[in-house]
Design a protein around this motif. Structure first.
Motif, PDB file in Angstrom:
ATOM      1  N   ARG A  15     -11.696   5.269  13.518  1.00 52.47           N
ATOM      2  CA  ARG A  15     -10.512   6.630  12.643  1.00 52.47           C
ATOM      3  C   ARG A  15      -9.114   6.276  13.509  1.00 52.47           C
ATOM      4  O   ARG A  15      -8.064   6.863  13.050  1.00 52.47           O
ATOM      5  N   ARG A  16      -8.856   6.123  14.667  1.00 51.11           N
ATOM      6  CA  ARG A  16      -8.012   5.665  15.542  1.00 51.11           C
ATOM      7  C   ARG A  16      -6.797   5.064  14.766  1.00 51.11           C
ATOM      8  O   ARG A  16      -5.808   4.171  14.653  1.00 51.11           O
ATOM      9  N   GLU A  21      -2.664   2.969  11.161  1.00 53.90           N
ATOM     10  CA  GLU A  21      -2.381   2.112  10.240  1.00 53.90           C
ATOM     11  C   GLU A  21      -1.205   2.933   9.291  1.00 53.90           C
ATOM     12  O   GLU A  21      -0.369   2.862   8.596  1.00 53.90           O
ATOM     13  N   ILE A  22      -1.949   4.264   8.485  1.00 53.42           N
ATOM     14  CA  ILE A  22      -1.406   5.400   8.515  1.00 53.42           C
ATOM     15  C   ILE A  22      -0.088   5.390   8.515  1.00 53.42           C
ATOM     16  O   ILE A  22       1.437   5.247   7.995  1.00 53.42           O
ATOM     17  N   ARG A  46      -0.932   0.854  -0.985  1.00 52.95           N
ATOM     18  CA  ARG A  46      -0.713   0.258  -0.101  1.00 52.95           C
ATOM     19  C   ARG A  46      -1.454  -0.140   0.778  1.00 52.95           C
ATOM     20  O   ARG A  46      -1.428  -1.155   1.912  1.00 52.95           O
ATOM     21  N   MET A  47      -2.165   0.876   0.996  1.00 55.01           N
ATOM     22  CA  MET A  47      -3.228   0.616   1.895  1.00 55.01           C
ATOM     23  C   MET A  47      -4.803   0.685   1.258  1.00 55.01           C
ATOM     24  O   MET A  47      -5.741   0.226   1.519  1.00 55.01           O
ATOM     25  N   GLY A  48      -4.630   0.307   0.066  1.00 53.58           N
ATOM     26  CA  GLY A  48      -5.404   0.089  -0.577  1.00 53.58           C
ATOM     27  C   GLY A  48      -7.107   1.401  -0.698  1.00 53.58           C
ATOM     28  O   GLY A  48      -7.795   1.400  -0.920  1.00 53.58           O
ATOM     29  N   LEU A  49      -6.050   2.898  -0.492  1.00 50.43           N
ATOM     30  CA  LEU A  49      -7.077   3.640  -0.318  1.00 50.43           C
ATOM     31  C   LEU A  49      -6.474   4.510  -1.934  1.00 50.43           C
ATOM     32  O   LEU A  49      -5.751   4.756  -2.211  1.00 50.43           O
ATOM     33  N   GLN A  56      -8.439  12.314   5.221  1.00 50.28           N
ATOM     34  CA  GLN A  56      -9.124  12.793   6.287  1.00 50.28           C
ATOM     35  C   GLN A  56      -8.606  13.051   7.382  1.00 50.28           C
ATOM     36  O   GLN A  56      -9.337  13.149   8.314  1.00 50.28           O
ATOM     37  N   TYR A  57      -7.595  12.260   7.060  1.00 48.22           N
ATOM     38  CA  TYR A  57      -6.263  11.355   8.269  1.00 48.22           C
ATOM     39  C   TYR A  57      -5.638  13.172   8.580  1.00 48.22           C
ATOM     40  O   TYR A  57      -5.125  12.765   9.759  1.00 48.22           O
ATOM     41  N   PHE A  58      -4.696  13.121   7.989  1.00 45.52           N
ATOM     42  CA  PHE A  58      -3.706  13.765   7.782  1.00 45.52           C
ATOM     43  C   PHE A  58      -3.696  14.852   6.333  1.00 45.52           C
ATOM     44  O   PHE A  58      -3.928  14.495   5.613  1.00 45.52           O
ATOM     45  N   PRO A  59      -3.904  16.170   7.120  1.00 43.72           N
ATOM     46  CA  PRO A  59      -4.101  17.028   6.250  1.00 43.72           C
ATOM     47  C   PRO A  59      -2.737  17.640   4.731  1.00 43.72           C
ATOM     48  O   PRO A  59      -3.025  18.294   3.987  1.00 43.72           O
ATOM     49  N   SER A  60      -1.584  16.837   5.583  1.00 43.50           N
ATOM     50  CA  SER A  60       0.007  16.772   4.557  1.00 43.50           C
ATOM     51  C   SER A  60       0.611  16.368   4.575  1.00 43.50           C
ATOM     52  O   SER A  60       0.086  15.418   5.927  1.00 43.50           O
ATOM     53  N   LYS A  61       1.902  15.598   3.858  1.00 44.47           N
ATOM     54  CA  LYS A  61       3.234  14.605   4.783  1.00 44.47           C
ATOM     55  C   LYS A  61       3.322  15.350   5.481  1.00 44.47           C
ATOM     56  O   LYS A  61       4.588  14.688   6.287  1.00 44.47           O
ATOM     57  N   ALA A  62       3.441  16.983   5.996  1.00 43.28           N
ATOM     58  CA  ALA A  62       3.901  17.623   7.231  1.00 43.28           C
ATOM     59  C   ALA A  62       3.562  17.233   8.856  1.00 43.28           C
ATOM     60  O   ALA A  62       3.965  16.733   9.797  1.00 43.28           O
ATOM     61  N   ALA A  63       2.013  16.330   7.911  1.00 38.34           N
ATOM     62  CA  ALA A  63       1.100  15.990   9.715  1.00 38.34           C
ATOM     63  C   ALA A  63       1.952  14.642   9.883  1.00 38.34           C
ATOM     64  O   ALA A  63       1.009  14.894  10.762  1.00 38.34           O
ATOM     65  N   ILE A  64       1.796  13.940   9.042  1.00 42.62           N
ATOM     66  CA  ILE A  64       2.339  12.710   8.855  1.00 42.62           C
ATOM     67  C   ILE A  64       3.742  12.553   9.716  1.00 42.62           C
ATOM     68  O   ILE A  64       3.889  11.568  11.173  1.00 42.62           O
ATOM     69  N   TYR A  65       4.703  13.549   9.243  1.00 42.01           N
ATOM     70  CA  TYR A  65       5.511  13.376  10.269  1.00 42.01           C
ATOM     71  C   TYR A  65       5.912  14.137  11.661  1.00 42.01           C
ATOM     72  O   TYR A  65       5.835  13.735  12.391  1.00 42.01           O
ATOM     73  N   ASN A  66       4.417  15.188  11.926  1.00 39.96           N
ATOM     74  CA  ASN A  66       4.099  15.449  13.361  1.00 39.96           C
ATOM     75  C   ASN A  66       3.778  14.880  14.054  1.00 39.96           C
ATOM     76  O   ASN A  66       4.288  14.363  15.114  1.00 39.96           O
TER      77      ASN A  66
END
Length: 216
Positions: A15-16, A21-22, A46-49, A56-66
């Protein structure tokens, strides 16, 4: 036979790794399309997902930015401290401050996407969480402590540790970085027309807050 604890450790590690990678792919997309143009669908492609799998890893785009904000804040702070640690004359607070800030500026130029996310409001409506912002607050306190050390050593006037002086220092440094990105975004830190001025900017700050006995 795999034990339950080992299985959990393996899943946690995977998971980590997937989260890392994300974030790496997200930076790639932002580098090509712009910081505010991050697309979860493109990251997933790009990740083939499938796009829903990212949730499952980030609930939103804002979570990735965070998460990227927190990552960038930690890394730029570490780069400044590592550069300072390489300073041979550890007893000289101004020399240490100079290398501390040099490490900060170099990291910014070498990591333009995260720099934009950290220091400019490039994503409308995005605000980092208090947890993600905490490393940035700690880094600013590191700057204050180094200014106070230079004051205690008699190298700077007491006003150099004031909030106004801290604001001026950060304005000078961020101005150099912003000018470099705006005018020569592909230049190296050593060759940039504006980043070459970092030592001069530092000297200007020192001159502004020189102890009175050194100003005559």
């Amino acid at each position: 036979m795999t034990r339950p604890a080992q299985l959990l450790d393996r899943r946690a590690r995977r998971r980590r790794e997937t989260i890392e990678e994300i974030l790496e792919v997200a930076v790639e997309v932002m580098t090509e399309d712009g910081v505010a143009a991050l697309s979860l669908a493109e990251v997933a492609r790009r990740m083939g997902l499938r796009p829903p799998s990212l949730y499952q890893y980030f609930p939103s785009k804002a979570a990735i930015y965070n998460a990227l904000f927190a990552q960038g804040a930690r890394r730029v702070a570490a780069a400044a401290v590592e550069a300072e640690a390489a300073e041979l004359d550890g007893a000289d607070p101004l020399a240490r401050l100079r290398t501390f800030q040099d490490g900060f500026c170099r990291w910014c130029i070498e990591n333009p996407v995260l720099t934009q996310l950290l220091f400019w409001r490039t994503v409308p409506g995005f605000e980092p969480s208090p947890e993600s912002f905490a490393p940035a607050v700690a880094h600013l306190e590191e700057l204050r402590s180094r200014l106070r050390a230079a004051v205690a050593a008699g190298q700077l006037a007491p006003q150099a540790a004031s909030e106004e002086a801290v604001a001026l220092f950060t304005c000078l440094v961020s101005g150099v970085v912003a000018q470099q990105f705006a005018n020569e975004p592909d230049a190296s830190y050593e060759q940039g027309r504006f980043t070459r001025l970092v030592p001069t900017v530092f000297d200007m700050f020192i001159a502004r807050y020189a102890p009175k006995e050194h100003t005559s």
